[in-house]
Motif scaffolding. Structure first.
Motif, PDB file in Angstrom:
ATOM      1  N   UNK A 185      -9.669   6.796  -1.946  1.00  0.00           N
ATOM      2  CA  UNK A 185      -8.862   5.657  -1.757  1.00  0.00           C
ATOM      3  C   UNK A 185      -9.530   4.670  -2.491  1.00  0.00           C
ATOM      4  N   UNK A 186     -10.858   4.350  -2.146  1.00  0.00           N
ATOM      5  CA  UNK A 186     -11.489   3.259  -3.057  1.00  0.00           C
ATOM      6  C   UNK A 186     -11.353   3.388  -4.448  1.00  0.00           C
ATOM      7  N   UNK A 187     -11.342   4.935  -5.223  1.00  0.00           N
ATOM      8  CA  UNK A 187     -11.105   5.037  -6.542  1.00  0.00           C
ATOM      9  C   UNK A 187      -9.534   4.676  -6.888  1.00  0.00           C
ATOM     10  N   UNK A 188      -8.664   4.839  -6.028  1.00  0.00           N
ATOM     11  CA  UNK A 188      -7.377   4.525  -6.335  1.00  0.00           C
ATOM     12  C   UNK A 188      -7.065   3.002  -6.352  1.00  0.00           C
ATOM     13  N   UNK A 189      -7.661   2.330  -5.431  1.00  0.00           N
ATOM     14  CA  UNK A 189      -7.533   0.756  -5.552  1.00  0.00           C
ATOM     15  C   UNK A 189      -8.069   0.250  -6.435  1.00  0.00           C
ATOM     16  N   UNK A 190      -9.407   0.703  -7.221  1.00  0.00           N
ATOM     17  CA  UNK A 190      -9.726   0.203  -8.152  1.00  0.00           C
ATOM     18  C   UNK A 190      -9.063   0.297  -9.474  1.00  0.00           C
ATOM     19  N   UNK A 191      -8.663   1.496  -9.631  1.00  0.00           N
ATOM     20  CA  UNK A 191      -7.782   1.906 -10.933  1.00  0.00           C
ATOM     21  C   UNK A 191      -6.426   1.121 -10.688  1.00  0.00           C
ATOM     22  N   UNK A 192      -5.841   0.981  -9.692  1.00  0.00           N
ATOM     23  CA  UNK A 192      -4.616   0.280  -9.505  1.00  0.00           C
ATOM     24  C   UNK A 192      -4.375  -1.399  -9.909  1.00  0.00           C
ATOM     25  N   UNK A 193      -6.006  -1.647  -9.642  1.00  0.00           N
ATOM     26  CA  UNK A 193      -6.132  -3.211 -10.027  1.00  0.00           C
ATOM     27  C   UNK A 193      -6.156  -3.252 -11.571  1.00  0.00           C
ATOM     28  N   UNK A 194      -7.103  -2.180 -12.277  1.00  0.00           N
ATOM     29  CA  UNK A 194      -7.097  -2.230 -13.653  1.00  0.00           C
ATOM     30  C   UNK A 194      -5.862  -2.148 -14.321  1.00  0.00           C
ATOM     31  N   UNK A 195      -4.689  -1.098 -13.719  1.00  0.00           N
ATOM     32  CA  UNK A 195      -3.684  -0.931 -14.315  1.00  0.00           C
ATOM     33  C   UNK A 195      -2.691  -2.232 -14.250  1.00  0.00           C
ATOM     34  N   UNK A 196      -3.044  -3.106 -13.041  1.00  0.00           N
ATOM     35  CA  UNK A 196      -2.376  -4.295 -13.061  1.00  0.00           C
ATOM     36  C   UNK A 196      -2.909  -5.337 -14.053  1.00  0.00           C
ATOM     37  N   UNK A 197      -3.902  -5.261 -14.542  1.00  0.00           N
ATOM     38  CA  UNK A 197      -4.578  -6.161 -15.331  1.00  0.00           C
ATOM     39  C   UNK A 197      -4.243  -5.998 -17.165  1.00  0.00           C
TER      40      UNK A 197
END
Length: 928
Positions: free
Chosen positions: A78-90
């Motif tokens: 879940x933590x990994x997903x949140x970090x990757x989602x943030x990078x995808x948005x950026x």
């Protein structure tokens, strides 16, 4: 009217079914009876639910995925997903992010949920049979394509086989969870499969790789999303057509070849093209262009692997590569070992599929899955290959600098790899550095360290010549100032042990040696931590302070420095004056008639007769007499010099070059001091003879002329002595003492001492720049030549005056004898003088006046004119600015002291009146 819509709908439905059947027959090339399974599949796809989900908000979808992962006990994912989602948005590369997230979430759900979630049919379901809308699109997409032979096999059974065929998930997930740094583990596959309850299969794994693949429009992103199309009688078969034949290459063959290529070995269909330096698929095979490009992209891993492997094998066998190079090879070999793990997993997967007879179904290893699994290893191999290219022909610190140049990479994945390799590479440098700064030991067989040593240099030149910086080996993460401090620290330890015989342990050595070698990263992370800088500064200050304390306390450095000032720079006035008095008779002889032992005895006598006797006995033993090289016509004054013997640690500061500079300064000061001594004798003779010869009125003008010229010379020498003694020596000496007291290390003391000598050499006009004349202006050497000429004129004046006084005294004695004889004759009752006696006396006096007085006057006029010329030229040079300000102290004293100019006006009123007017100097009344 009411029946028309229904008939239209029935007609439309029949038309849609007929068209769909014809389309399937056209695509597959089968008859209408054999095409029934594919027609059923098409009904299922077209009848899927394409309606827009209610939760079209990206934030809600991402939160829903995160909460689902947490409920299933996968908090790290879940933590990994949140970090990757943030990078995808950026990044901003993908527009419909919510749709992709929703698709991934739907794929992770079980088939049971899809079977319950039957909403209204989409537009494509109209006119199709009722069974066409029974299965959602996502569930259909997750099923592998069925062939007529295996059509009866259930979906749940195929799903179970798919999940059971993956052998990568356990290794990859375990490595990722146990290792906090993904340095070696990232070579493992990024996409895994795991079997779940019976007929349920769920795809899970790091979401980062899926998001990364989708954001880069990688074809591997469709691996699990779009069903692979089957051709012929089995899925995963590529049809190849030659000139006269038509044959098929199963995809499994290409996959097997690629596994060989990953290890740098040619396969059956994939060969290495030497001309293009790349792996290529057999040109005779009629493989589609897309497949060729995909295979070429995968084969790049093998090409990069070969490049790194060849470098490691070549350099590991090179015994001259050094410890730093071997550490680099070890780091590369460690990365290749992790890469071997991936290849081993792939081979195991292929062997398992072969044993189970799965073939190239959707559950096996495919080209697109290889793209996903080799995505991270490909990036890693590219980084390693780039470092191999930049490190060719380099070793030691230069190699570490080349690797450090990649540390500023923006990708944290690559940066962590570089940091891991650089940590291993810098460990030998760090270990050598610790031994150098704490023990003074330099074990550098292959010249990798940035400190170089010359074993042929003896201990007396250890500080200056034995150790130096090898600038090409200074790593870029160590500044030049830090490198100099590291050099000074180790050099100070060796100097203490080998020259000063002091073997005191370095403070803090035990704590530093107990540190782990992983602390080597302190050197290249100084922007994040001051640990390395603090360590270097601490040991540098402690070692340098201890060395200076030993020099001052044990070897009395300051006492020797002050002895140089007192004796070689004539600071001990009473000793120098008494020495001149004792040496006057001997030094007046020709230089060839001097004997060193006689002069040494006179030196000891001068020491015992002055305050020099109270100096330390070690200093007095070092004071000696030295005779310079004798030239024809030299007297003892020209070759005599004092000497000071130095040895041991103080010889490091008082080098032979410095002692030569001391002798040059002593020679100049000794000559100037002699002029002062000579002028004092001239003045005493003038005072004595002025009273003695006042009975001879004919000598009054000559005596006056001698007094005037002597006064000018005295004034000039006094001003010169003032300039040398106060403006040069005292000021420079004060600066030297201040710098020595504030010095941080021995190099600072040496630099301050050399600056002191350079200053007095320059200001005394003895430097190398003073050896030429430029244009019409006189340089320093010109002024020095004038000074030496003036000194010679003073000697000539002394000789001329002594000769005149001698003849004048003889004349005085003759006249006194004549008067005494006259009185004696009168007392005897005789005539005091006869005509013969008067005539004889008259002739003698006339002869004296005609010969002695004119010749003496002529000599004095010539000397006075020569002296005026010699003094006038330097003054003119100082006035018109052709000489630097360093000698203008004399000019200031001449311009402000009018007594000299007044004396000159009495002799040459017109000339010096013009001189005063030119330089705006007021004329004193009564001076003519």
């Amino acid at each position: 009217m009411s029946s028309r819509p229904s008939s239209r709908g029935s007609g439309d439905s029949g038309t849609a079914q007929l068209l769909l059947r014809k389309l399937c027959c056209k695509i597959t090339g089968l008859s209408e009876n054999d095409v029934q399974p594919y027609l059923q599949r098409a009904y299922t796809v077209l009848g899927s639910n394409y309606s827009t989900p209610a939760e079209s908000d990206e934030f809600q979808v991402s939160e829903r995925i995160r909460r689902r992962l947490v409920r299933r006990g996968r908090e790290k994912d879940a933590i990994t997903f949140a970090e990757l989602h943030r990078k995808l948005q950026s990044q901003g590369l993908v527009k419909n992010r919510w749709a992709i997230l929703y698709l991934l979430m739907s794929l992770s759900e079980s088939e049971s949920k899809y079977s319950k979630d039957k909403a209204s049919s989409s537009l494509f379901s109209r006119g199709l049979p009722s069974y066409a809308t029974s299965t959602p699109f996502n569930a259909a997409a997750r099923r592998p394509l069925s062939t007529p032979s295996d059509h009866g096999k259930s979906i749940s059974q195929m799903s179970s086989n798919t999940s059971a065929s993956s052998g990568i998930s356990s290794i990859h997930s375990g490595a990722r969870s146990n290792d906090p740094t993904p340095v070696p583990q990232s070579f493992l596959p990024s996409t895994t499969f795991e079997a779940v309850d019976g007929d349920r299969s769920r795809r899970h794994g790091p979401m980062s790789r899926l998001v990364g693949a989708i954001s880069r429009n990688d074809p591997a992103s469709d691996t699990a999303l779009v069903p692979r199309s089957g051709r012929g009688h089995s899925a995963g078969v590529i049809k190849v057509q030659g000139e006269n034949t038509s044959f098929e290459i199963p995809e499994s063959e290409l996959v097997k070849d690629l596994v060989y290529v990953f290890q740098g070995i040619e396969g059956k269909w994939i060969k290495f093209d030497v001309s293009k330096d790349a792996y290529k698929v057999d040109a005779q095979a009629g493989i589609p262009k897309a497949i060729r490009q995909l295979v070429s992209k995968l084969a790049e891993c093998g090409w990069l692997f070969n490049k790194v492997k060849n470098y490691v094998e070549t350099r590991s066998a090179d015994k001259t590569f050094g410890l730093v190079g071997q550490s680099f090879c070890a780091a590369l070999q460690q990365e290749l070992t992790e890469y071997y793990r991936l290849v081993a997993v792939l081979e195991s997967q292929l062997q398992e599929e072969l044993d189970q007879g799965i073939g190239m179904s959707n559950a096996g290893v495919t080209l697109r899955r290889l793209v996903v699994w080799t995505f991270d290893p490909l990036i890693r191999l590219k980084s390693l290959a780039a470092m191999v290219d930049v490190c060719k022909g380099k070793k030691g610190g230069a190699l570490a600098s080349a690797i450090y140049s990649y540390m500023q990479h923006g990708d944290p994945f690559v940066k962590s790899l570089i940091k891991h390799i650089l940590t291993m590479v810098s460990q030998p440098i760090y270990a050598t550095l610790l031994r150098w700064i704490y023990d003074g030991e330099l074990e550098d067989t292959h010249d990798e360290f940035f400190v170089a040593a010359d074993p042929t240099v003896k201990n007396d030149k250890l500080w200056h010549d034995k150790y130096s910086l090898r600038k090409s080996m200074i790593p870029t993460f160590i500044t030049t100032e830090q490198a100099k401090r590291i050099l000074l620290t180790g050099k100070s330890i060796n100097y203490l042990r080998q020259v000063c015989q002091d073997r005191s342990p370095t403070k803090g050595r035990e704590a530093a040696m107990a540190l782990d070698m992983s602390q080597a990263e302190w050197m290249f992370t100084q922007d994040l931590s001051n640990n390395f800088l603090d360590m270097i500064d601490t040991v540098y200050k402690e070692t340098s302070r201890h060395l200076l304390d030993v020099l001052h306390a044990k070897y009395k450095f300051m006492d020797h420095l002050k002895a140089m000032r007192r004796y070689l720079l004539l600071g001990q006035g009473d000793f120098i004056r008494h020495l001149m008095d004792l040496l006057e008779e001997d030094l007046a002889k020709p230089a060839s008639n001097l004997y060193l032992h006689n002069l040494t005895g006179i030196l000891e006598t001068a020491i015992r007769g002055t305050n020099a006797q109270f100096d330390d006995s070690d200093i007095l033993k070092r004071l000696d007499v030295r005779l310079l090289e004798v030239s024809p016509g030299d007297t003892g004054w020209d070759v005599f010099s004092l000497d000071y013997h130095v040895d041991g640690p103080i010889r490091t500061v008082f080098t032979p070059e410095c002692m030569i500079m001391y002798l040059r300064v002593f020679n100049f000061l000794w000559r100037a001091k002699r002029m002062e001594y000579v002028l004092s004798l001239i003045w005493k003779n003038q005072i004595f003879n002025a009273k003695l010869l006042q009975t001879i009125p004919e000598l009054s003008k000559i005596l006056h002329q001698c007094h005037m010229l002597g006064s000018e010379m005295v004034h000039f020498i006094q001003q010169t002595q003032y300039y040398i003694s106060f403006e040069v020596l005292e000021c420079s000496w004060h600066e030297l003492l201040s710098k020595v007291r504030e010095a941080e290390d021995l190099d600072c003391v040496i630099a301050a001492h050399e600056t002191f000598l350079d200053t007095i050499i320059t200001r005394c006009l003895l430097d190398e720049q003073s050896r030429s004349e430029t244009g019409e202006y006189i340089t320093y050497q010109g002024i020095l030549t004038q000074l030496r000429t003036i000194f010679d004129l003073i000697i000539d004046f002394q000789q001329a005056q002594d000769s005149f006084y001698q003849m004048a005294q003889q004349e005085l004695m003759a006249r006194q004898h004549f008067i005494k004889m006259q009185k004696q004759r009168t007392n005897q009752g005789d005539w005091g003088l006869t005509e013969e006696m008067e005539e004889e006396e008259r002739k003698r006096r006339v002869e004296f006046l005609k010969t002695v007085i004119p010749s003496t006057r002529a000599k004095l006029v010539v000397l006075a004119q020569s002296y005026q010329d010699m003094v006038g030229v330097p003054l003119h040079s100082l006035t018109d600015g052709s000489v630097s300000k360093q000698f203008k102290y004399i000019r200031g004293n001449f311009r402000n002291d009018y007594s000299l100019l007044v004396c000159k006006l009495l002799e040459f009123p017109c000339k010096y009146t013009v001189y005063l007017q030119i330089h705006n100097i007021p004329i004193v009344k009564g001076t003519g």
